[in-house]
Design a protein around this motif. Structure first.
Motif, short mmCIF file in Angstrom:
data_model
loop_
_atom_site.label_atom_id
_atom_site.label_comp_id
_atom_site.label_asym_id
_atom_site.label_seq_id
_atom_site.Cartn_x
_atom_site.Cartn_y
_atom_site.Cartn_z
N GLU A 98 0.82 -1.22 0.00
CA GLU A 98 0.00 0.00 0.00
C GLU A 98 0.85 1.26 0.00
O GLU A 98 0.38 2.33 -0.40
CB GLU A 98 -0.95 0.01 1.21
N GLU A 99 2.11 1.16 0.41
CA GLU A 99 3.00 2.31 0.44
C GLU A 99 3.86 2.42 -0.82
O GLU A 99 4.67 3.34 -0.93
CB GLU A 99 3.92 2.23 1.66
N MET A 100 3.69 1.50 -1.76
CA MET A 100 4.58 1.42 -2.91
C MET A 100 3.91 1.93 -4.18
O MET A 100 2.69 1.94 -4.31
CB MET A 100 5.02 -0.03 -3.11
N ASP A 101 4.73 2.33 -5.14
CA ASP A 101 4.25 2.71 -6.45
C ASP A 101 3.64 1.48 -7.13
O ASP A 101 4.19 0.38 -7.06
CB ASP A 101 5.41 3.25 -7.30
N LYS A 102 2.52 1.67 -7.81
CA LYS A 102 1.82 0.53 -8.43
C LYS A 102 2.69 -0.18 -9.45
O LYS A 102 2.61 -1.41 -9.59
CB LYS A 102 0.52 1.02 -9.07
N SER A 103 3.50 0.57 -10.20
CA SER A 103 4.33 -0.07 -11.22
C SER A 103 5.40 -0.95 -10.60
O SER A 103 5.79 -1.98 -11.17
CB SER A 103 4.97 0.98 -12.12
N VAL A 104 5.89 -0.57 -9.41
CA VAL A 104 6.87 -1.40 -8.71
C VAL A 104 6.24 -2.72 -8.29
O VAL A 104 6.79 -3.80 -8.52
CB VAL A 104 7.43 -0.66 -7.48
N VAL A 105 5.05 -2.64 -7.71
CA VAL A 105 4.33 -3.84 -7.27
C VAL A 105 4.04 -4.76 -8.45
O VAL A 105 4.20 -5.98 -8.37
CB VAL A 105 3.02 -3.45 -6.56
N ALA A 106 3.63 -4.16 -9.57
CA ALA A 106 3.18 -4.96 -10.71
C ALA A 106 4.33 -5.55 -11.53
O ALA A 106 4.19 -6.66 -12.06
CB ALA A 106 2.30 -4.10 -11.62
N PHE A 107 5.46 -4.84 -11.63
CA PHE A 107 6.46 -5.24 -12.61
C PHE A 107 7.84 -5.57 -12.06
O PHE A 107 8.58 -6.32 -12.69
CB PHE A 107 6.60 -4.15 -13.68
N GLU A 108 8.23 -5.03 -10.92
CA GLU A 108 9.57 -5.33 -10.43
C GLU A 108 9.55 -6.65 -9.64
O GLU A 108 8.53 -7.02 -9.04
CB GLU A 108 10.11 -4.16 -9.59
N PRO A 109 10.67 -7.39 -9.64
CA PRO A 109 10.65 -8.77 -9.10
C PRO A 109 10.43 -8.83 -7.59
O PRO A 109 11.15 -8.19 -6.82
CB PRO A 109 12.04 -9.30 -9.48
#
Length: 311
Positions: free
Chosen positions: A225-236
């Protein structure tokens, strides 16, 4: 042919070149088209502009000033063919660095894709700290271990900034090591930087190093919830999350640190902004005679920790 490519070719002027159709379009027109597509999808205007300019400058290998001065030039056919596909990826939320396949770090371009984290400015500060300390000591040919090397950004940067450095980058992910090897090859550092598959110190259990540096996974598993959506979706995920509130890998490294460092050796870690107090205690409890120092980022948040062993 995708809908994006169809729209692109219908919008702009086709030009017959051999058996293939290409699109004649200036960089300015291509940029305007991309921004219009991203705006229509509801993306923030400033973010969209930053991402589009990142793709253009990276693809053309120019700085932002040169891009602005040459926007009226025609886009090269190879980029014209890729452009609608690249913008379609941005529309899906893919980070621009993954779209382009490279990311800047410490003044150099590193190969990146979704097998590794995108190098970030906070980690440049960690490299700055290591370099500053090593230069102040004037230590000759220090050995450096980078734990969780990912793209290799840390160890390869240190090796380039300090020509006498020899080091090893470790990672538990074979996929990440494949990317690190590409970067090692492009910087011609195979003779000074080893890359090894390892769960933390396992592969080098019988070796000692003057410096250990690590940017390990430190986000608690429920911290999305504290992270950028693209990080959650695409970074390992493997490079992002760790148990015990994100502290598990630090605890494991603290336990083995004295065996892996030379007498008087130093370890540097990137940490979560809210982990400073807890991790200071972790390292101080495990290594009571060591000097543990917190360092803040440019926003004044705890971001790095140094553990200096006694000689």
């Amino acid at each position: 042919m995708t809908q994006e490519k169809t729209d692109w070719q219908q919008t702009h002027r086709p030009n017959q070149a051999g058996s293939e159709k290409t699109v004649q379009i200036s960089l300015l027109e291509a940029r305007k088209w991309a921004l219009k597509e991203l705006a229509a999808a509801g993306l923030d205007a400033d973010e969209a502009s930053d991402n589009v300019d990142f793709l253009l400058t990276g693809a053309l290998k120019v700085n932002y000033g040169m891009l602005r001065a040459n926007l009226t030039r025609q886009m090269h056919p190879w980029l014209t063919k890729r452009w609608p596909t690249w913008i379609a990826q941005l529309l899906k939320g893919v980070p621009a660095q993954y779209v382009l396949g490279q990311a800047p770090f410490y003044g150099r371009e590193f190969v990146v894709d979704d097998r590794v984290l995108i190098p970030r400015p906070e980690t440049e500060l960690l490299v700055d700290w290591v370099l500053s300390d090593l230069k102040a000591k004037g230590e000759q040919a220090p050995t450096i271990l980078d734990v969780g090397t990912g793209s290799g950004a840390i160890i390869l940067t240190l090796a380039q900034e300090l020509p006498d450095v020899r080091g090893i980058g470790l990672d538990i992910s074979l996929d990440a090591l494949a990317v690190a090897k590409k970067n090692r090859h492009q910087f011609e550092l195979a003779n000074r930087v080893g890359l090894m598959h390892s769960d933390l110190f396992t592969a080098v259990a019988d070796q000692r190093f003057d410096v250990i540096v690590s940017n390990p996974p430190y986000i608690r598993p429920d911290g999305q919830e504290e992270m950028d959506k693209s990080v959650v979706a695409f970074e390992p995920d493997l490079a992002l999350y760790a148990p015990n509130g994100g502290k598990a890998l630090y605890e494991r490294m603290a336990h083995g640190l004295e065996k892996q460092l030379t007498p008087g050796g130093v370890a540097y870690f990137e940490i979560g902004y809210d982990q400073g107090e807890a991790l200071t205690k972790v390292f101080q409890d495990q290594l009571p005679t060591a000097t543990v120092t917190l360092k803040q980022d440019l926003a004044g948040l705890d971001r790095m920790i140094r553990v200096q062993l006694k000689k």
